[in-house]
Design an enzyme around this catalytic site. Structure first.
Site, PDB file in Angstrom:
ATOM      1  N   HIS A  41      29.773  37.062  43.588  1.00 26.75           N
ATOM      2  CA  HIS A  41      30.928  36.246  43.206  1.00 26.75           C
ATOM      3  C   HIS A  41      30.455  34.972  42.503  1.00 26.75           C
ATOM      4  CE1 HIS A  41      34.929  34.695  42.899  1.00 26.75           C
ATOM      5  NE2 HIS A  41      35.342  35.885  43.240  1.00 26.75           N
TER       6      HIS A  41
ATOM      7  N   HIS B  45      37.578  46.639  41.470  1.00 25.50           N
ATOM      8  CA  HIS B  45      38.456  46.067  42.496  1.00 25.50           C
ATOM      9  C   HIS B  45      39.880  46.528  42.222  1.00 25.50           C
ATOM     10  CE1 HIS B  45      39.840  42.122  44.698  1.00 25.50           C
ATOM     11  NE2 HIS B  45      40.397  43.206  45.203  1.00 25.50           N
TER      12      HIS B  45
ATOM     13  N   THR C 246      41.108  34.921  41.448  1.00 28.19           N
ATOM     14  CA  THR C 246      40.041  35.833  41.863  1.00 28.19           C
ATOM     15  C   THR C 246      39.890  35.705  43.376  1.00 28.19           C
ATOM     16  OG1 THR C 246      37.724  36.448  41.497  1.00 28.19           O
ATOM     17  CG2 THR C 246      38.234  34.098  41.404  1.00 28.19           C
ATOM     18  N   THR C 247      39.081  36.574  43.988  1.00 32.25           N
ATOM     19  CA  THR C 247      38.947  36.571  45.453  1.00 32.25           C
ATOM     20  C   THR C 247      38.485  35.194  45.944  1.00 32.25           C
ATOM     21  OG1 THR C 247      38.225  38.847  45.184  1.00 32.25           O
ATOM     22  CG2 THR C 247      38.007  37.898  47.373  1.00 32.25           C
TER      23      THR C 247
ATOM     24  N   GLU D 299      36.224  47.975  45.696  1.00 33.49           N
ATOM     25  CA  GLU D 299      36.687  46.810  46.470  1.00 33.49           C
ATOM     26  C   GLU D 299      38.185  46.949  46.712  1.00 33.49           C
ATOM     27  OE1 GLU D 299      35.867  43.307  44.252  1.00 33.49           O
ATOM     28  OE2 GLU D 299      33.714  43.541  44.419  1.00 33.49           O
TER      29      GLU D 299
ATOM     30  N   ARG E  35      43.445  46.041  42.930  1.00 36.11           N
ATOM     31  CA  ARG E  35      44.334  45.044  43.534  1.00 36.11           C
ATOM     32  C   ARG E  35      45.739  45.614  43.698  1.00 36.11           C
ATOM     33  NH1 ARG E  35      43.657  39.676  43.747  1.00 36.11           N
ATOM     34  NH2 ARG E  35      41.544  38.921  43.369  1.00 36.11           N
TER      35      ARG E  35
ATOM     36  N   HIS F 138      37.106  43.219  34.341  1.00 35.85           N
ATOM     37  CA  HIS F 138      37.694  42.420  33.256  1.00 35.85           C
ATOM     38  C   HIS F 138      37.780  43.155  31.924  1.00 35.85           C
ATOM     39  CE1 HIS F 138      38.543  39.322  35.968  1.00 35.85           C
ATOM     40  NE2 HIS F 138      37.279  39.202  36.342  1.00 35.85           N
TER      41      HIS F 138
ATOM     42  N   ASN G 166      30.395  44.829  37.789  1.00 39.22           N
ATOM     43  CA  ASN G 166      31.843  44.909  38.017  1.00 39.22           C
ATOM     44  C   ASN G 166      32.556  44.925  36.655  1.00 39.22           C
ATOM     45  OD1 ASN G 166      34.539  43.860  38.212  1.00 39.22           O
ATOM     46  ND2 ASN G 166      34.123  43.260  40.318  1.00 39.22           N
TER      47      ASN G 166
ATOM     48  N   GLY H  93      30.252  40.446  37.724  1.00 35.99           N
ATOM     49  CA  GLY H  93      31.262  40.947  36.801  1.00 35.99           C
ATOM     50  C   GLY H  93      31.557  40.008  35.653  1.00 35.99           C
ATOM     51  N   HIS H  94      32.288  38.933  35.945  1.00 37.59           N
ATOM     52  CA  HIS H  94      32.861  38.087  34.902  1.00 37.59           C
ATOM     53  C   HIS H  94      31.823  37.578  33.908  1.00 37.59           C
ATOM     54  CE1 HIS H  94      34.771  34.460  33.177  1.00 37.59           C
ATOM     55  NE2 HIS H  94      35.843  35.228  33.202  1.00 37.59           N
TER      56      HIS H  94
ATOM     57  N   GLU I 190      28.651  41.897  52.193  1.00 40.61           N
ATOM     58  CA  GLU I 190      28.385  41.255  50.911  1.00 40.61           C
ATOM     59  C   GLU I 190      28.659  39.774  51.114  1.00 40.61           C
ATOM     60  OE1 GLU I 190      29.880  43.035  47.290  1.00 40.61           O
ATOM     61  OE2 GLU I 190      30.086  41.049  46.355  1.00 40.61           O
TER      62      GLU I 190
ATOM     63  N   ARG J 199      46.365  44.449  38.375  1.00 35.78           N
ATOM     64  CA  ARG J 199      46.283  43.575  37.194  1.00 35.78           C
ATOM     65  C   ARG J 199      45.136  43.957  36.251  1.00 35.78           C
ATOM     66  NH1 ARG J 199      44.332  37.994  40.039  1.00 35.78           N
ATOM     67  NH2 ARG J 199      46.125  38.446  41.329  1.00 35.78           N
ATOM     68  N   HIS J 200      44.089  44.592  36.777  1.00 35.42           N
ATOM     69  CA  HIS J 200      43.019  45.064  35.883  1.00 35.42           C
ATOM     70  C   HIS J 200      42.711  46.543  36.102  1.00 35.42           C
ATOM     71  CE1 HIS J 200      40.876  43.533  39.373  1.00 35.42           C
ATOM     72  NE2 HIS J 200      40.864  42.290  38.965  1.00 35.42           N
TER      73      HIS J 200
HETATM   74  N1  PXP Z   1      31.979  40.691  44.798  1.00 31.81           N
HETATM   75  C1  PXP Z   1      33.254  40.686  45.227  1.00 31.81           C
HETATM   76  C2  PXP Z   1      33.538  41.115  46.630  1.00 31.81           C
HETATM   77  C3  PXP Z   1      34.313  40.335  44.358  1.00 31.81           C
HETATM   78  O1  PXP Z   1      35.587  40.333  44.807  1.00 31.81           O
HETATM   79  C4  PXP Z   1      34.009  40.030  43.013  1.00 31.81           C
HETATM   80  C5  PXP Z   1      35.126  39.723  42.060  1.00 31.81           C
HETATM   81  O2  PXP Z   1      35.942  40.854  41.913  1.00 31.81           O
HETATM   82  C6  PXP Z   1      32.652  40.058  42.615  1.00 31.81           C
HETATM   83  C7  PXP Z   1      31.665  40.372  43.531  1.00 31.81           C
HETATM   84  C8  PXP Z   1      32.244  39.751  41.215  1.00 31.81           C
HETATM   85  O3  PXP Z   1      32.510  38.388  40.947  1.00 31.81           O
HETATM   86  P1  PXP Z   1      32.326  37.840  39.472  1.00 31.81           P
HETATM   87  O4  PXP Z   1      33.315  38.535  38.605  1.00 31.81           O
HETATM   88  O5  PXP Z   1      32.603  36.372  39.642  1.00 31.81           O
HETATM   89  O6  PXP Z   1      30.908  38.118  39.072  1.00 31.81           O
END
Ligand code: PXP
Length: 243
Positions: free
Chosen positions: A193, A45, A102-103, A72, A47, A12, A9, A215-216, A153, A51-52
């Site tokens: 996540h 994602h 975040t979600t 997403e 939004r 960021h 992802n 992602g993060h 997911e 924002r990103h």
């Molecule tokens: N999966 C979903 C559905 C998400 O909304 C996110 C965050 O955008 C992620 C995975 C990735 O999460 P993280 O950035 O914490 O790895």
């Protein structure tokens, strides 16, 4: 055990870019580097507040990458219409609250049955594979099965943020049971996540999971481990001026 896929992802990269309102760093470039480094898919994602990731990012990443783009979005009708136009490989439907960092948790498919079912059908009619982001909750997974979505997911955020080991083990077990139940009922299962270099192994060891979306932690790792070269290169540039 089949190979576990990694979806990266790149949201960021967009967060850092948008903090300055300029055009770098570019999530497209990050997506291409992630692919070259072994990512099996790229997640973005979109939004409501942009924002990103922006509409331009979604369009250009979808056109340029060689792997699969997983978009997403919330179940908002403008988002669904945009996805149907762009036609990513897959869409993951997630809940969205404007103020959240975040979600926060999975989609409540039971309470939003009609709109979720409609969104799934609309996206599938456009040739897009649909995944629903859900908590490790059998009732919600039953609703996901009934919606006709091909994937879920599983939200690993509760597992990731729980530091107390008994509670974390309990959540891990819930995730394992949910994955088994889903696969036995014909769903393909991704997870994601909050996964990072310290907590990913127990989740990656669940044999039925198809792909992890991370992602993060990956973008954070890149920032910190790239800092040494970034400073050295700037210092070198300055030295050359004064040689
Ligand atoms: N999966 C979903 C559905 C998400 O909304 C996110 C965050 O955008 C992620 C995975 C990735 O999460 P993280 O950035 O914490 O790895």
């Amino acid at each position: 055990m089949t190979n576990l896929m990694l979806g990266v992802n790149v949201d960021h990269i967009g967060t850092v870019r948008n903090a300055r309102g300029i055009n770098y760093p570019d999530p497209l470039l990050a997506a291409l580097i992630a692919e070259q480094s072994g990512a099996d898919s790229i997640t973005v994602h979109l939004r409501k507040d942009r924002r990103h990731i922006t509409d331009r990012d979604v369009i250009i990443i979808n056109k340029t990458i060689q792997t699969r783009m997983n978009l997403e979005i919330s179940i908002n009708k403008d988002m669904i219409a945009f996805a149907c136009e762009v036609k990513p490989y897959s869409c993951c439907l997630v809940p969205e609250k404007r103020q959240e960092i975040t979600t926060e948790g999975g989609l409540d498919i039971i309470s939003n049955k009609n709109i979720v079912d409609r969104s799934v059908k609309c996206l599938q009619d456009a040739g897009i594979i649909v995944s629903l982001f859900v908590n490790a909750d059998i009732k919600q997974i039953e609703a996901a099965i009934n919606s006709g979505a091909q994937y879920i997911e599983i939200h690993t955020g509760i597992y990731s943020s729980t530091t107390e080991s008994l509670l974390r083990d309990k959540e891990l077990n819930r995730i394992k049971q949910s994955v088994k139940f889903s696969v036995n009922n014909g769903l393909k299962v991704n997870a994601g996540h909050g996964l990072n270099y310290h907590n990913v192994i127990p989740i990656a060891s669940i044999p039925e999971i198809y792909e992890l979306n991370i992602g993060h932690s990956i973008i954070s790792y890149a920032l910190i481990n790239g800092l040494e070269n970034a400073v050295k290169n700037m210092k070198q540039l300055l030295r050359e001026v004064h040689r």
